[in-house]
Design a protein around this motif. Structure first.
Motif, PDB file in Angstrom:
ATOM      1  N   THR A 272      -2.633   1.880  31.365  1.00  0.00           N
ATOM      2  CA  THR A 272      -4.468   1.610  30.909  1.00  0.00           C
ATOM      3  C   THR A 272      -4.915   2.482  30.540  1.00  0.00           C
ATOM      4  O   THR A 272      -6.377   2.582  29.821  1.00  0.00           O
ATOM      5  CB  THR A 272      -4.876   1.023  32.639  1.00  0.00           C
ATOM      6  N   ALA A 273      -4.802   3.498  31.236  1.00  0.00           N
ATOM      7  CA  ALA A 273      -5.587   4.724  30.981  1.00  0.00           C
ATOM      8  C   ALA A 273      -5.874   5.395  29.151  1.00  0.00           C
ATOM      9  O   ALA A 273      -6.735   5.308  28.319  1.00  0.00           O
ATOM     10  CB  ALA A 273      -5.582   5.972  31.311  1.00  0.00           C
ATOM     11  N   ALA A 274      -4.552   5.404  28.612  1.00  0.00           N
ATOM     12  CA  ALA A 274      -4.181   6.218  26.893  1.00  0.00           C
ATOM     13  C   ALA A 274      -4.918   4.540  26.305  1.00  0.00           C
ATOM     14  O   ALA A 274      -5.351   4.493  25.347  1.00  0.00           O
ATOM     15  CB  ALA A 274      -2.867   5.739  26.642  1.00  0.00           C
ATOM     16  N   ARG A 275      -4.656   3.551  26.534  1.00  0.00           N
ATOM     17  CA  ARG A 275      -4.896   1.993  25.678  1.00  0.00           C
ATOM     18  C   ARG A 275      -6.839   2.078  25.217  1.00  0.00           C
ATOM     19  O   ARG A 275      -6.737   2.250  24.854  1.00  0.00           O
ATOM     20  CB  ARG A 275      -5.136   0.590  26.890  1.00  0.00           C
ATOM     21  N   ALA A 276      -7.684   2.608  26.685  1.00  0.00           N
ATOM     22  CA  ALA A 276      -9.083   3.082  27.346  1.00  0.00           C
ATOM     23  C   ALA A 276      -9.316   4.334  26.319  1.00  0.00           C
ATOM     24  O   ALA A 276     -10.176   4.263  25.428  1.00  0.00           O
ATOM     25  CB  ALA A 276      -9.367   3.286  27.823  1.00  0.00           C
ATOM     26  N   ALA A 277      -8.751   4.583  26.035  1.00  0.00           N
ATOM     27  CA  ALA A 277      -8.662   6.010  25.290  1.00  0.00           C
ATOM     28  C   ALA A 277      -8.563   6.380  24.030  1.00  0.00           C
ATOM     29  O   ALA A 277      -8.769   6.938  22.926  1.00  0.00           O
ATOM     30  CB  ALA A 277      -7.260   7.487  25.417  1.00  0.00           C
ATOM     31  N   PHE A 278      -7.201   5.799  23.363  1.00  0.00           N
ATOM     32  CA  PHE A 278      -6.988   4.807  21.436  1.00  0.00           C
ATOM     33  C   PHE A 278      -8.370   4.679  21.693  1.00  0.00           C
ATOM     34  O   PHE A 278      -8.810   4.604  20.502  1.00  0.00           O
ATOM     35  CB  PHE A 278      -6.299   3.872  22.030  1.00  0.00           C
ATOM     36  N   VAL A 279      -8.793   3.806  22.319  1.00  0.00           N
ATOM     37  CA  VAL A 279      -9.698   2.597  21.676  1.00  0.00           C
ATOM     38  C   VAL A 279     -10.994   3.565  21.743  1.00  0.00           C
ATOM     39  O   VAL A 279     -12.273   3.459  20.263  1.00  0.00           O
ATOM     40  CB  VAL A 279     -10.556   1.230  23.006  1.00  0.00           C
ATOM     41  N   ARG A 280     -11.472   4.502  22.352  1.00  0.00           N
ATOM     42  CA  ARG A 280     -12.432   5.539  22.472  1.00  0.00           C
ATOM     43  C   ARG A 280     -12.551   6.420  20.982  1.00  0.00           C
ATOM     44  O   ARG A 280     -13.252   6.919  19.936  1.00  0.00           O
ATOM     45  CB  ARG A 280     -12.811   7.102  23.730  1.00  0.00           C
ATOM     46  N   LEU A 315     -14.660  -5.123  31.278  1.00  0.00           N
ATOM     47  CA  LEU A 315     -14.366  -6.507  31.811  1.00  0.00           C
ATOM     48  C   LEU A 315     -13.228  -5.982  32.323  1.00  0.00           C
ATOM     49  O   LEU A 315     -13.299  -7.196  33.397  1.00  0.00           O
ATOM     50  CB  LEU A 315     -13.469  -7.875  30.667  1.00  0.00           C
ATOM     51  N   ASP A 316     -12.394  -6.053  31.973  1.00  0.00           N
ATOM     52  CA  ASP A 316     -10.946  -5.433  32.560  1.00  0.00           C
ATOM     53  C   ASP A 316     -11.043  -4.598  33.789  1.00  0.00           C
ATOM     54  O   ASP A 316     -10.508  -4.980  35.214  1.00  0.00           O
ATOM     55  CB  ASP A 316      -9.599  -4.589  31.678  1.00  0.00           C
ATOM     56  N   ASP A 317     -11.761  -4.027  33.975  1.00  0.00           N
ATOM     57  CA  ASP A 317     -12.142  -3.025  35.310  1.00  0.00           C
ATOM     58  C   ASP A 317     -13.686  -2.783  36.005  1.00  0.00           C
ATOM     59  O   ASP A 317     -13.491  -1.176  34.695  1.00  0.00           O
ATOM     60  CB  ASP A 317     -11.439  -1.426  34.619  1.00  0.00           C
ATOM     61  N   PRO A 318     -14.515  -3.808  35.681  1.00  0.00           N
ATOM     62  CA  PRO A 318     -16.106  -3.562  35.354  1.00  0.00           C
ATOM     63  C   PRO A 318     -16.222  -2.184  36.659  1.00  0.00           C
ATOM     64  O   PRO A 318     -17.227  -1.260  36.587  1.00  0.00           O
ATOM     65  CB  PRO A 318     -16.115  -4.602  36.239  1.00  0.00           C
ATOM     66  N   ASN A 319     -15.227  -2.065  37.431  1.00  0.00           N
ATOM     67  CA  ASN A 319     -15.894  -1.105  38.675  1.00  0.00           C
ATOM     68  C   ASN A 319     -15.714   0.438  38.448  1.00  0.00           C
ATOM     69  O   ASN A 319     -15.803   1.319  39.340  1.00  0.00           O
ATOM     70  CB  ASN A 319     -15.373  -1.326  40.059  1.00  0.00           C
ATOM     71  N   SER A 320     -14.620   0.527  37.518  1.00  0.00           N
ATOM     72  CA  SER A 320     -14.342   1.671  37.657  1.00  0.00           C
ATOM     73  C   SER A 320     -13.655   2.621  35.803  1.00  0.00           C
ATOM     74  O   SER A 320     -13.338   3.148  35.954  1.00  0.00           O
ATOM     75  CB  SER A 320     -12.650   2.055  38.020  1.00  0.00           C
ATOM     76  N   PHE A 321     -14.300   1.238  35.480  1.00  0.00           N
ATOM     77  CA  PHE A 321     -14.414   1.500  33.547  1.00  0.00           C
ATOM     78  C   PHE A 321     -14.817   3.659  33.446  1.00  0.00           C
ATOM     79  O   PHE A 321     -14.122   4.077  32.612  1.00  0.00           O
ATOM     80  CB  PHE A 321     -14.732   0.898  32.610  1.00  0.00           C
ATOM     81  N   ARG A 322     -15.812   3.886  33.799  1.00  0.00           N
ATOM     82  CA  ARG A 322     -16.272   4.747  32.985  1.00  0.00           C
ATOM     83  C   ARG A 322     -15.843   6.040  33.201  1.00  0.00           C
ATOM     84  O   ARG A 322     -15.499   6.870  32.559  1.00  0.00           O
ATOM     85  CB  ARG A 322     -17.392   5.009  33.712  1.00  0.00           C
ATOM     86  N   GLY A 323     -14.705   5.768  34.840  1.00  0.00           N
ATOM     87  CA  GLY A 323     -13.818   7.438  34.620  1.00  0.00           C
ATOM     88  C   GLY A 323     -12.452   7.423  34.265  1.00  0.00           C
ATOM     89  O   GLY A 323     -11.949   8.162  33.165  1.00  0.00           O
ATOM     90  N   LEU A 324     -11.820   5.905  33.508  1.00  0.00           N
ATOM     91  CA  LEU A 324     -10.852   6.427  31.912  1.00  0.00           C
ATOM     92  C   LEU A 324     -11.661   6.075  31.189  1.00  0.00           C
ATOM     93  O   LEU A 324     -10.475   6.517  30.024  1.00  0.00           O
ATOM     94  CB  LEU A 324     -10.713   4.232  32.237  1.00  0.00           C
ATOM     95  N   MET A 325     -13.028   5.783  31.013  1.00  0.00           N
ATOM     96  CA  MET A 325     -13.394   6.579  30.075  1.00  0.00           C
ATOM     97  C   MET A 325     -13.664   8.434  29.669  1.00  0.00           C
ATOM     98  O   MET A 325     -13.925   8.595  28.156  1.00  0.00           O
ATOM     99  CB  MET A 325     -14.721   5.724  29.501  1.00  0.00           C
ATOM    100  N   LYS A 326     -13.121   8.504  30.754  1.00  0.00           N
ATOM    101  CA  LYS A 326     -13.735  10.382  30.273  1.00  0.00           C
ATOM    102  C   LYS A 326     -15.013  11.038  30.014  1.00  0.00           C
ATOM    103  O   LYS A 326     -14.341  11.534  28.801  1.00  0.00           O
ATOM    104  CB  LYS A 326     -12.289  10.684  29.551  1.00  0.00           C
ATOM    105  N   ILE A 327     -15.986  10.335  30.150  1.00  0.00           N
ATOM    106  CA  ILE A 327     -17.394  11.139  29.629  1.00  0.00           C
ATOM    107  C   ILE A 327     -16.982  12.925  29.311  1.00  0.00           C
ATOM    108  O   ILE A 327     -16.916  12.969  29.938  1.00  0.00           O
ATOM    109  CB  ILE A 327     -18.665  10.593  30.557  1.00  0.00           C
ATOM    110  N   ASN A 328     -17.406  12.479  28.271  1.00  0.00           N
ATOM    111  CA  ASN A 328     -17.853  14.121  27.515  1.00  0.00           C
ATOM    112  C   ASN A 328     -18.487  14.885  28.347  1.00  0.00           C
ATOM    113  O   ASN A 328     -19.475  14.605  28.824  1.00  0.00           O
ATOM    114  CB  ASN A 328     -17.834  14.050  26.274  1.00  0.00           C
TER     115      ASN A 328
END
Length: 501
Positions: A272-280, A315-328
């Protein structure tokens, strides 16, 4: 241990010019501050810590070697930090005190620099005409030397030197610089780094692959290689990179290799984290491509797909997506900021009930494109490591209209998507720019983006200031409640609270 210092630093080039490298074996107990250790221990065995290529900068460095039963080291006698391991005593020298910070790093000193070990016991540290380099400063700081002494007979030379340094620093302050950026050299180094390196999300790396690019991290304010090109990354190595919890970078020369790796490996990962990172990461590359070709309908259509993917991540993870996004966290980058704003704008819009029919995807697209105009402004202003002057600030505000001019002819951009781009600096009070819109004149999509844009800017680290915590950023924004939509801001506070708990 002291910092590893690669060949090539200006100070070391000055030292090494014309000298042959000579490596000698030395007993650890005989080491002196300022010596350069090529290798610690038996050549056939590696000690359980970083043990190659470092300066001895304090007694603690020597003691650490002794504690780890390293009895002998190999010292490169041609490499020194231009510091005399304070042992050379000059008696009856009349001196006056100077704070170490008054010396300019990277400049030759026109006087002899002493360290007073005890009363009337002056030890020579740096000879007249030598460079007060970063390595010299590090050795002094590591030895607890914050006050140095200069011959009274050389006071006029030092006063002239200090006048030049103070004048340069005063000029830098007038330009909005502070701290280490009072040194022009530091400013140029900063711009060189920003122009040549790109931040990446560590989760783009897939276990059991060989990334075809070098990966860097910041060590002692300089990029250092942490993973070499084509090095195998197993699960343990990947976990080690993640656990470091720091920002990683690639060189811009490897951007296309990085893009290919994303498509070949990261995109296909089931993590999941890799897919989110790919999108970003893909979104960041798209924005950079659009900056070069803003009329490309293909790139806009690719961006629309990216926004749909970003929306799904939220939408897949509305409560923790920010952590997956790994803000700069290391420093501000326009393209990273753009993806942050798009991601958080989508999340906030969903929270306030905006649907696809209401323009959810248009909001995401506009937020992704909102700062594209900054690519038409001098990099040295956008990436200035200091406060903008009034004239510089006015120039930067033009990025809004510049972005619109770049994109207005692209027929693939829906009209609603221009609201985030044109209105992300507008305020309900009418104090915003570029059009000083008031209240209902600002579209819902513009109101959302305005909150997210300033929030992400506040919570992102800058080279010259620390990032605000989410709580502190929200507290600051709440003090300007007349500028932002109260209902939307309340929803945002609740959204961030869920992300942080």
């Amino acid at each position: 241990m002291a910092r590893k210092t690669p060949y090539g630093y200006t100070g070391l080039l000055n030292l090494l010019f014309g000298r042959e490298m000579t490596v000698k074996k030395l007993k650890t107990k005989d080491l002196k501050i300022g010596m350069y250790v090529e290798k610690a221990g038996d050549l056939s065995n590696d000690p359980p810590f970083e043990s190659r290529n470092f300066f001895i900068s304090s007694p603690n460095d020597i003691q650490k070697l002794i504690d780890n039963k390293i009895g002998e080291v190999f010292v490169d006698t041609s490499r020194k930090a231009d510091v005399y391991a304070p042992s050379e005593s000059e008696e009856n020298v009349e001196t006056f005190e100077v704070e170490l910070g008054e010396l300019a790093v990277g400049r030759d000193v026109p006087v002899d620099i002493f360290w007073m070990r005890e009363q009337n016991d002056n030890r020579i540290l740096l000879r007249q005409g030598h460079t007060f380099s970063e390595e010299v400063e590090e050795v002094c700081r590591g030895s607890g030397i914050n006050i140095v002494n200069i011959r009274v007979s050389q006071r006029k030379l030092f006063d002239k030197y200090k006048h030049v340094i103070d004048s340069e620093r005063s000029e830098q302050q007038e330009k909005g610089y502070s701290g280490k950026y009072l040194d022009n050299k530091k400013v140029e180094e900063y711009h060189a780094f920003k122009n040549n390196y790109l931040p990446i999300n560590v989760y783009v790396i897939v276990s059991d692959t060989k990334p075809p690019f070098d990966i860097y991290a910041i060590e002692k304010e300089k990029p250092a290689t942490v993973l070499e090109k084509d090095a195998f990354v197993g699960k343990d190595r990947f976990d080690e990179l993640v656990e470091r919890n720091i920002e990683f970078f690639i060189h811009k020369d490897h951007k296309e290799a990085f893009r290919g790796y994303l498509l070949e490996h990261t995109q296909k990962s089931r993590d999941t984290a890799a897919r989110a990172a790919f999108v970003r990461e893909g979104a960041k590359l798209l924005i950079e491509d659009l900056a070069e070709n803003p009329r490309s309908e293909k790139l806009i259509n690719d961006s629309k797909k990216t926004i749909a993917d970003l929306t799904q991540v939220v939408l897949d993870d509305p409560n923790s997506f920010r952590g997956l996004m790994k803000i700069n966290s290391y420093d501000y980058y326009t393209f990273t900021h753009s993806v942050n704003v798009a991601t958080l704008s989508i999340a906030l819009a969903i929270s306030v009930g905006v649907t696809k029919d209401d323009g959810l995807h248009d909001l995401g697209l506009g937020a992704l494109l909102h700062d594209l105009g900054k690519t038409k402004i001098n990099d040295k202003l956008i990436n200035k490591p200091g406060k903008l002057t009034d004239a510089e600030y006015k120039t930067v505000t033009h990025h809004v209209t510049l972005g619109y001019e770049m994109l207005k002819e692209n027929k693939s951009i829906p009209e609603r998507a221009f609201h985030p781009l044109l209105e992300h600096h507008e305020k309900l009070s009418g104090r915003g720019y570029p059009n000083k819109l008031v209240a209902d004149d600002i579209h819902l999509l513009g109101r959302i983006t305005a909150i997210i844009d300033i929030y992400d800017a506040l919570t992102t680290q800058r080279s010259y200031k620390k990032a605000f915590t989410p709580f502190d950023a929200l507290s600051l924004l709440s003090k300007n409640e007349e500028d932002y939509d109260r209902n939307i801001f309340t929803q945002f506070v609740q959204l961030i609270h869920k992300q942080e708990t």
